[in-house]
Design a protein around this motif. Structure first.
Motif, PDB file in Angstrom:
ATOM      1  N   THR A   4      -8.120  -3.508   6.284  1.00  0.00           N
ATOM      2  CA  THR A   4      -7.772  -2.158   5.718  1.00  0.00           C
ATOM      3  C   THR A   4      -8.042  -1.022   6.926  1.00  0.00           C
ATOM      4  N   ALA A   5      -9.407  -1.246   7.613  1.00  0.00           N
ATOM      5  CA  ALA A   5      -9.809  -0.187   8.485  1.00  0.00           C
ATOM      6  C   ALA A   5      -8.628  -0.135   9.567  1.00  0.00           C
ATOM      7  N   VAL A  36      -5.359  -0.946   9.587  1.00  0.00           N
ATOM      8  CA  VAL A  36      -4.309  -0.251   8.983  1.00  0.00           C
ATOM      9  C   VAL A  36      -4.446   1.450   9.125  1.00  0.00           C
ATOM     10  N   GLN A  37      -5.586   1.677   8.732  1.00  0.00           N
ATOM     11  CA  GLN A  37      -5.645   3.214   8.797  1.00  0.00           C
ATOM     12  C   GLN A  37      -6.104   3.808   9.745  1.00  0.00           C
ATOM     13  N   ASN A  93      -2.902   4.445  11.643  1.00  0.00           N
ATOM     14  CA  ASN A  93      -1.941   5.655  10.967  1.00  0.00           C
ATOM     15  C   ASN A  93      -2.718   6.708  11.482  1.00  0.00           C
ATOM     16  N   ARG A  94      -3.932   6.992  11.716  1.00  0.00           N
ATOM     17  CA  ARG A  94      -4.437   8.238  12.188  1.00  0.00           C
ATOM     18  C   ARG A  94      -4.226   8.523  13.652  1.00  0.00           C
ATOM     19  N   ARG A 131      -3.570  -0.624  -1.082  1.00  0.00           N
ATOM     20  CA  ARG A 131      -3.287   0.897  -1.074  1.00  0.00           C
ATOM     21  C   ARG A 131      -3.157   1.480  -0.015  1.00  0.00           C
ATOM     22  N   ALA A 132      -3.808   0.826   1.190  1.00  0.00           N
ATOM     23  CA  ALA A 132      -3.650   1.384   2.399  1.00  0.00           C
ATOM     24  C   ALA A 132      -2.382   1.056   3.079  1.00  0.00           C
ATOM     25  N   SER A 153       0.579   3.946   4.094  1.00  0.00           N
ATOM     26  CA  SER A 153       0.990   3.803   5.407  1.00  0.00           C
ATOM     27  C   SER A 153       2.073   4.777   5.698  1.00  0.00           C
TER      28      SER A 153
END
Length: 396
Positions: free
Chosen positions: A185-186, A188-189, A192-193, A222-223, A227
């Motif tokens: 999850t981290a 993927v986030q 994106n950032r 959800r992540a 995205s």
């Protein structure tokens, strides 16, 4: 012999010691149907009853055991429970203290999967309208998987063969174990950032349902759905499905297939470019040939090939225009002359000299024409203007 007097607490405590002292009730497996389920208490504990067609027993599952549940219990669900029987001294009720709970007839993981899938589907998280298309020619491909598995090697090899122009942005993570879902999850986030890639592959190789369970995490789903970078889920083999697959923009049956879906084939694209090159080359040559023929046709019919004819035609046209201009000039001159003669006649008729020619005269005194003689005394000198000239005179 007098009988001992016991308190309520002593009785409950004695019954508790009897039950807990029976080893057969210290670790039992029991099956039944859940009822009176109140959901998870704010303390994290769960309180419910377990019943069959004849009897019911109260039960409690403390938060430490609840945290290990893979599914959500509900009223009417048949379960298999492992726990112990004891007495709650404060109420004097005996109850079941649950250590583990599994669905009866279906595995806990399978039930948890179906429950989460149904809930997220109802939220619209898997709607086709949310899916984004993959970029046709990605420059950077994000890869979220284990650094030691076969998945990353397959992705690198296929990308290098099919589309070597793409740069791989690799985020190594655990893909199995308790912390795996949080790491995925981290990653993927983070991609994106940083807007670190044009498309993202999230996945791993095959395994059991327990091995793939990190990809059934709600936070990961959800992540992936949130995205801004299109996500391709490639978990396990073709027959394996995870929640991540449904949340992603595209599911690939394997990591190798994901690499193929994310990249165009270099040889195919080269053939297409050569076909376009041949098409435009042929089209361009045809256009040049057509224009050349049109120029030849224009030159053949052009006056430049017969300059004498061109000069004679232009000279005749010039003479015609000159004659028309000269005629118009004469006509305008005659009109102006006639107008001038008419205006001159009118001006002459109104001239004072014309009046004098008919026998009249004008008397001047002090340089001004005299209109009334009563103001001039006798003997005053005046000037008389007649047709032929001026004479001095005295008034009498």
């Amino acid at each position: 012999m007098s009988q001992a007097l016991l308190t309520v607490t002593q009785v409950n405590r004695f019954l508790k010691s009897l039950i807990e002292g029976d080893g057969r009730l210290g670790d039992i497996m029991i099956t039944g149907e859940l009822s009176n389920f109140t959901g998870q208490h704010r303390s994290g504990h769960m309180y419910f009853s377990l019943k069959d067609d004849r009897s019911v027993i109260r039960a409690v599952m403390f938060s430490s055991a609840v945290s290990r549940l893979r599914f959500r219990p509900a009223d009417g669900m048949k379960v298999i429970i492992r726990g112990r029987v004891s007495v709650y001294e404060a109420s004097g009720q005996y109850q079941l203290y649950v250590e583990d709970m599994q669905p009866d007839g279906i595995g806990a993981l399978a039930m948890a999967f179906e429950q989460l899938k149904a809930r997220l589907t109802a939220e619209g998280l898997f709607d086709p309208d949310r899916k984004r298309p993959l970029p046709p020619y990605p420059q950077r491909i994000g890869v979220v998987t284990s650094p030691t598995g076969a998945a990353v090697r397959d992705i690198l090899q296929i990308t290098a063969r099919r589309w070597p122009l793409a740069e791989i942005v690799f985020c190594p993570v655990l893909v199995q174990g308790e912390s795996a879902s949080a790491q995925i999850t981290a990653a993927v986030q983070a991609l994106n950032r940083a807007r670190a890639c044009d498309v993202m592959i999230v996945g791993r190789g095959g395994g059991s349902m327990e091995d793939l369970w990190a990809f059934n995490d709600e936070a990961l789903a959800r992540a992936v759905a949130a995205s801004e970078i299109p996500v391709v889920s490639a978990v396990g083999h073709e027959t394996d499905f995870t929640i991540c697959d449904f949340a992603a923009d595209l599911r690939a049956p394997t990591p190798s297939a994901a690499a193929e879906l994310c990249t165009p084939d270099r040889d195919t694209e080269l053939d297409r470019l050569l076909a376009y090159h041949r098409y435009f080359q042929d089209k361009g040559l045809g256009t040049v040939q057509d224009l050349r023929q049109r120029v030849d046709l224009l030159l053949r019919d052009s006056p430049l090939n017969r300059p004498g004819d061109y000069t004679l035609a232009r000279r005749a046209r010039l003479e015609e225009l000159s004659a028309r201009l000269e005629a118009q000039g004469r006509e305008q001159m005659n009109t102006r002359r006639q107008t001038l003669a008419l205006l001159s006649g009118k001006l002459d008729a109104m001239s004072p000299l014309k009046v004098l020619s008919r026998g009249y005269s004008v008397v001047y005194h002090g340089g001004k024409a005299v209109r009334d003689l009563t103001g001039l005394p006798a003997g005053e000198e005046v000037t008389l203007q007649v047709e032929t000239g001026r004479r001095q005179a005295k008034l009498v």
